[in-house]
Design an enzyme around this catalytic site. Structure first.
Site, PDB file in Angstrom:
ATOM      1  N   LYS A 246       6.794 -10.469  -3.414  1.00 28.89           N
ATOM      2  CA  LYS A 246       6.433 -10.137  -4.791  1.00 28.89           C
ATOM      3  C   LYS A 246       7.325 -10.929  -5.752  1.00 28.89           C
ATOM      4  O   LYS A 246       8.522 -11.119  -5.486  1.00 28.89           O
ATOM      5  CB  LYS A 246       6.617  -8.632  -4.979  1.00 28.89           C
ATOM      6  CG  LYS A 246       6.263  -8.055  -6.323  1.00 28.89           C
ATOM      7  CD  LYS A 246       6.445  -6.540  -6.261  1.00 28.89           C
ATOM      8  CE  LYS A 246       6.059  -5.848  -7.544  1.00 28.89           C
ATOM      9  NZ  LYS A 246       6.161  -4.365  -7.406  1.00 28.89           N
TER      10      LYS A 246
ATOM     11  N   SER B 186       2.201  -1.934  -8.476  1.00 31.30           N
ATOM     12  CA  SER B 186       2.370  -3.266  -9.041  1.00 31.30           C
ATOM     13  C   SER B 186       2.521  -4.362  -7.992  1.00 31.30           C
ATOM     14  O   SER B 186       2.564  -5.542  -8.327  1.00 31.30           O
ATOM     15  CB  SER B 186       3.605  -3.297  -9.959  1.00 31.30           C
ATOM     16  OG  SER B 186       4.785  -2.979  -9.228  1.00 31.30           O
TER      17      SER B 186
ATOM     18  N   SER C  44       4.198   1.794  -6.246  1.00 29.94           N
ATOM     19  CA  SER C  44       3.767   0.404  -6.368  1.00 29.94           C
ATOM     20  C   SER C  44       3.562  -0.328  -5.060  1.00 29.94           C
ATOM     21  O   SER C  44       3.004  -1.426  -5.052  1.00 29.94           O
ATOM     22  CB  SER C  44       4.766  -0.380  -7.232  1.00 29.94           C
ATOM     23  OG  SER C  44       4.687   0.043  -8.571  1.00 29.94           O
TER      24      SER C  44
END
Length: 392
Positions: free
Chosen positions: A32, A109, A133
């Site tokens: 990420k 996310s 997330s």
């Protein structure tokens, strides 16, 4: 890399070979875009953050650990801006396409990380998990995901938002790969013992869509066979789960503003509406509300610990819904967001590990079944996932 799902960031073409023949040799992973890679800018899902940031001087601990265990880094993945989202949409870079539910959001996310795994672009992926997330995209995209015990994996070199809740998140294309990744990052082998019982959280089933509850019910025989005897009838929370949302939002929002507020004041960055709204709400949390939220968290931790007492694991849907359609009205998404957090806040409030298992489907869309374990019980959950996968 060919990326048909918009999983990877522009400028995220970071390729680093793993070293040696460690336990992850031959596997690929994505990270990420909140994990630092030495010499590269960490973009955090926001173009102004990327524009103003300097290249990282060192590589994040978790990335280094995976590389040293033989895995090969194949790129950095999209995230909701500053990790302040739960659906995976990004007003600047677009929404990664959910490979397992086309036309529906991937969840965020850690959206790009889950999509990279679900789309076969990486075996493993690093995300983060504050209020869901990693768990939410694992559920929506139908992959294996773990939120570890709070503090079990160092956040060194990772852009976080809320120290009370932030964890590194793990995503993988199989239970075995997730367990191997977990063993490397947690620095311990899974235990051989099994839980004494698997306690179904009736509160969570009642807070979910009926079709979601039915899908979880249908998977319980597998849990009973592969994990532990199933116990029914437990309502663990002394208040409705919907009332967990406000304390979670208050603490997380306040701490996110503490993390990013000075930068926002100095830089006047561009944000999507929902991210800007979340940040402003956090800035306005009163001392009274924050104190009440922290008091609630202490009570919530006790309720979870009591439900886990006696070497149990807890069973619940990862999300109370399946992935909503892309471009759903904001008013609809706000209501869904609150319902999701009512479930994901259970493990977040207690600081305990939760694993999302891609065992269910509703109308052809993935749905995760979750197990919550005691603090430090990450290995217990990873071992259970391996047994479940072997029984499928």
């Amino acid at each position: 890399m060919h990326d048909p799902y918009n999983a990877f960031t522009l400028g995220g073409d970071v390729y680093i070979d793993g070293t040696g023949d460690g336990p992850l040799a031959g596997l690929t992973f994505a990270a990420k875009d909140v994990f630092d890679i030495a010499g590269y800018v960490t973009g955090a899902g926001n173009p102004d953050w990327r524009r103003l940031a300097e290249p990282a001087r060192a590589t994040a601990w978790a990335v280094t650990r995976l590389l040293e265990s033989g895995a090969r880094l194949v790129g950095k993945t999209h995230t909701d801006e500053l990790t302040r989202g739960i659906f995976g949409d990004n007003s600047h870079y677009g929404t990664p396409e959910n490979p397992r539910a086309p036309g529906h959001v991937p969840g965020g996310s850690s959206s790009g990380s889950a999509v990279a795994v679900a789309g076969g672009l990486a075996n493993l992926a690093l995300g983060t998990d504050t209020a869901g997330s990693t768990r939410v995209p694992a559920s929506f995209c139908g992959v294996w995901g773990l939120r570890p015990t709070l503090g079990a994996i160092p956040m060194e070199g990772v852009i976080g938002q809320s120290g009370t809740f932030d964890t590194v998140g793990l995503l993988a294309d199989s239970a075995d790969h997730l367990a191997r990744m977990g063993e490397v990052l947690l620095r311990k082998k899974p235990p051989t013992q099994r839980p004494d019982r698997a306690v179904v959280l009736e509160d969570a089933l009642e807070a979910s869509d009926p079709a979601v509850a039915d899908a979880i019910e249908a998977a319980l025989p597998l849990i009973a066979d592969a994990v532990a005897p199933v116990k029914r009838g437990t309502h663990f929370s002394q208040v409705p789960l919907a009332e967990w949302v406000e304390p979670q939002n208050a603490i997380q929002g306040h701490e996110a503003w503490e993390t990013f507020g000075d930068w926002i004041n100095r830089s006047n960055p561009r944000f999507g509406f929902e991210v800007a709204d979340n940040l402003l709400r956090g800035a306005r949390v009163s001392k009274t509300s924050l104190s009440a939220a922290r008091g609630f968290r202490l009570r919530a931790r006790r309720w979870v610990q009591e439900a886990l007492d006696g070497h149990a694991v807890l069973v619940l849907p990862t999300t109370p819904v399946t992935a909503p359609p892309v471009h759903s009205p904001r008013s609809v998404m706000w209501e869904i967001r609150s319902r999701i957090i009512s479930l994901t806040s259970i493990a977040a409030m207690a600081g305990v590990p939760q694993i999302s298992l891609p065992l269910c489907q509703v109308e052809g869309r993935p749905l995760g079944l979750s197990l919550i374990g005691p603090r430090g019980g990450d290995g217990l959950l990873l071992a259970a996932a391996r047994r479940i996968a072997a029984a499928l």
